[in-house]
Motif scaffolding. Structure first.
Motif, PDB file in Angstrom:
ATOM      1  N   GLY A 183     -22.030  12.430 -31.542  1.00  0.00           N
ATOM      2  CA  GLY A 183     -21.533  11.284 -32.294  1.00  0.00           C
ATOM      3  C   GLY A 183     -20.848  10.225 -31.463  1.00  0.00           C
ATOM      4  N   SER A 184     -20.559  10.525 -30.205  1.00  0.00           N
ATOM      5  CA  SER A 184     -19.825   9.573 -29.361  1.00  0.00           C
ATOM      6  C   SER A 184     -20.716   8.818 -28.380  1.00  0.00           C
ATOM      7  N   LEU A 185     -22.039   8.946 -28.521  1.00  0.00           N
ATOM      8  CA  LEU A 185     -22.939   8.276 -27.579  1.00  0.00           C
ATOM      9  C   LEU A 185     -22.772   6.753 -27.627  1.00  0.00           C
ATOM     10  N   THR A 186     -22.823   6.145 -26.460  1.00  0.00           N
ATOM     11  CA  THR A 186     -22.661   4.706 -26.313  1.00  0.00           C
ATOM     12  C   THR A 186     -23.966   4.065 -25.834  1.00  0.00           C
ATOM     13  N   GLN A 187     -23.967   2.740 -25.734  1.00  0.00           N
ATOM     14  CA  GLN A 187     -25.146   2.046 -25.212  1.00  0.00           C
ATOM     15  C   GLN A 187     -25.467   2.533 -23.803  1.00  0.00           C
ATOM     16  N   ARG A 188     -24.447   2.771 -23.015  1.00  0.00           N
ATOM     17  CA  ARG A 188     -24.700   3.259 -21.652  1.00  0.00           C
ATOM     18  C   ARG A 188     -25.363   4.632 -21.684  1.00  0.00           C
ATOM     19  N   ASP A 189     -24.923   5.500 -22.588  1.00  0.00           N
ATOM     20  CA  ASP A 189     -25.542   6.816 -22.709  1.00  0.00           C
ATOM     21  C   ASP A 189     -27.011   6.680 -23.118  1.00  0.00           C
ATOM     22  N   LEU A 190     -27.281   5.778 -24.045  1.00  0.00           N
ATOM     23  CA  LEU A 190     -28.657   5.546 -24.471  1.00  0.00           C
ATOM     24  C   LEU A 190     -29.483   4.986 -23.319  1.00  0.00           C
ATOM     25  N   ASP A 191     -28.917   4.025 -22.589  1.00  0.00           N
ATOM     26  CA  ASP A 191     -29.622   3.440 -21.445  1.00  0.00           C
ATOM     27  C   ASP A 191     -29.949   4.505 -20.398  1.00  0.00           C
ATOM     28  N   ASP A 192     -28.987   5.398 -20.144  1.00  0.00           N
ATOM     29  CA  ASP A 192     -29.217   6.467 -19.163  1.00  0.00           C
ATOM     30  C   ASP A 192     -30.406   7.324 -19.567  1.00  0.00           C
ATOM     31  N   ARG A 193     -30.490   7.659 -20.843  1.00  0.00           N
ATOM     32  CA  ARG A 193     -31.589   8.489 -21.322  1.00  0.00           C
ATOM     33  C   ARG A 193     -32.913   7.739 -21.286  1.00  0.00           C
ATOM     34  N   MET A 194     -32.894   6.466 -21.638  1.00  0.00           N
ATOM     35  CA  MET A 194     -34.133   5.690 -21.611  1.00  0.00           C
ATOM     36  C   MET A 194     -34.638   5.480 -20.183  1.00  0.00           C
ATOM     37  N   ALA A 195     -33.751   5.641 -19.201  1.00  0.00           N
ATOM     38  CA  ALA A 195     -34.146   5.489 -17.801  1.00  0.00           C
ATOM     39  C   ALA A 195     -34.709   6.786 -17.228  1.00  0.00           C
ATOM     40  N   GLU A 196     -34.624   7.874 -17.973  1.00  0.00           N
ATOM     41  CA  GLU A 196     -35.112   9.160 -17.489  1.00  0.00           C
ATOM     42  C   GLU A 196     -36.647   9.228 -17.551  1.00  0.00           C
ATOM     43  N   PRO A 197     -37.270   9.954 -16.631  1.00  0.00           N
ATOM     44  CA  PRO A 197     -38.740  10.049 -16.621  1.00  0.00           C
ATOM     45  C   PRO A 197     -39.328  10.622 -17.908  1.00  0.00           C
ATOM     46  N   TRP A 198     -38.577  11.451 -18.620  1.00  0.00           N
ATOM     47  CA  TRP A 198     -39.114  12.075 -19.826  1.00  0.00           C
ATOM     48  C   TRP A 198     -39.114  11.144 -21.035  1.00  0.00           C
ATOM     49  N   PHE A 199     -38.391  10.035 -20.982  1.00  0.00           N
ATOM     50  CA  PHE A 199     -38.256   9.188 -22.169  1.00  0.00           C
ATOM     51  C   PHE A 199     -39.592   8.583 -22.571  1.00  0.00           C
ATOM     52  N   ASP A 200     -39.922   8.716 -23.860  1.00  0.00           N
ATOM     53  CA  ASP A 200     -41.162   8.174 -24.407  1.00  0.00           C
ATOM     54  C   ASP A 200     -40.891   7.690 -25.829  1.00  0.00           C
ATOM     55  N   PRO A 201     -40.849   6.379 -26.047  1.00  0.00           N
ATOM     56  CA  PRO A 201     -40.561   5.872 -27.393  1.00  0.00           C
ATOM     57  C   PRO A 201     -41.587   6.317 -28.433  1.00  0.00           C
ATOM     58  N   ALA A 202     -42.773   6.733 -27.985  1.00  0.00           N
ATOM     59  CA  ALA A 202     -43.795   7.203 -28.935  1.00  0.00           C
ATOM     60  C   ALA A 202     -43.384   8.519 -29.592  1.00  0.00           C
TER      61      ALA A 202
END
Length: 315
Positions: free
Chosen positions: A201-220
């Motif tokens: 529940g405490s995730l921030t934009q930076r936390d989201l950005d970090d995850r989206m920068a990971e090789p596994w991230f796939d918006p699909a």
């Protein structure tokens, strides 16, 4: 928390605390974590902790993560232990994870790291023991910590599984996440859905950005449920390519939209996606005391695979 259970004197041992690590220090810690994971069969530091480690190196902007400290234990000039302390929760005690290199266990390094964490936190501490191994349980006892949280990893086979079409509540449609467009709306719904969850529940934009920068991230594989153009729930999946399994990374439903079957429908959407990706197994994490969620997952076919334990100082 992975550690040794025999305390011996190591004169050359020292523990240094950093708010920011150099790239060289970070690489050394990552190598230690990788070797420990190879020997132990699981990670000693959570995904969030590893993200804070990799994205917390010194840089032109100063680097680091506010409230996060890195403790490096060296013996004979060699890095043999690592701990991370996060003090960002305004209510809960600081949370920690620690690991000792497999080749250097049995020399009291875990106890030394634990003592340093207690000192740094003012003896107000929570510590994860991933997998709940006997050595970690013993160290918790030595440090005077008591068990208070149990996080289950559950798994189910996807091969040959016939998953039905999801039954969506009336007026609800499903689409996939668009980075940069849906960030704020997702963060708001995530915070509302997990208002009482100490990490999610405490995730921030930076936390989201970090995850989206990971090789596994796939918006699909990141599904959003909308009603009348408003986000009401989501299912974010994750593919572990090397391990060959898919994860129900997080499923959330906005308060007010709960109780109508949306959570189950979103879970089914994600599982069908993971099966279509050829993943033979699905896995997820759930708190053992969340009886309703555990029951839902068990009915879907999930069973407990392993358990992470959290210990804390008496309050």
């Amino acid at each position: 928390m992975t550690s040794d259970d025999i305390a011996r004197s190591v004169p050359s041992r020292s523990v240094e605390t950093y708010s920011v690590l150099s790239p060289e220090q970070t690489e050394a810690v990552l190598e230690l974590l990788a070797e420990a994971a190879r020997v132990d069969g699981q990670q000693a530091v959570s995904e969030q902790g590893r993200l804070q480690l990799r994205h917390g190196v010194s840089a032109g902007d100063g680097g680091g993560r506010e409230g996060v400290s890195h403790l490096l234990l060296t013996a004979g000039g060699q890095l043999v232990g690592y701990a991370q302390l996060e003090d960002t929760d305004p209510v809960e005690a600081p949370a920690a994870e620690l690991v000792v290199h497999p080749s250097h266990r049995g020399h009291g390094h875990g106890r030394a790291l634990g003592a340093a964490l207690l000192a740094a936190s003012g003896k107000r501490l929570r510590v994860w023991a991933h997998g709940g191994h006997s050595a970690a349980r013993h160290l918790a006892q030595v440090l005077g910590l008591t068990l208070f949280r149990e996080l289950r990893q559950m798994r189910m086979p996807l091969t040959g599984l016939e998953l039905p079409e999801p039954a969506l509540p009336e007026g609800v449609t499903i689409r996939t996440f668009v980075p940069g467009q849906d960030d704020a709306a997702w963060l708001a719904v995530n915070a509302a859905a997990f208002a009482h969850h100490p990490e999610q529940g405490s995730l921030t934009q930076r936390d989201l950005d970090d995850r989206m920068a990971e090789p596994w991230f796939d918006p699909a594989g990141f599904f959003l449920a909308e009603r009348g153009g408003e986000l009401v729930g989501f299912h974010w999946t994750k593919v572990h390519a090397e391990e060959r399994h898919g994860e129900v990374y997080v499923v959330g439903v906005r308060p007010g939209a709960q109780g109508g079957g949306l959570g189950k429908a979103l879970t089914t959407v994600g599982l069908r996606h993971l099966a279509a990706q050829g993943m033979p197994t699905a896995m997820l994490y759930v708190d053992a005391d969340n009886k309703a969620a555990v029951s839902v997952y068990e009915r879907l076919g999930f069973t407990t695979y392993e358990t992470d334990l959290m210990y804390r100082t008496e309050t």
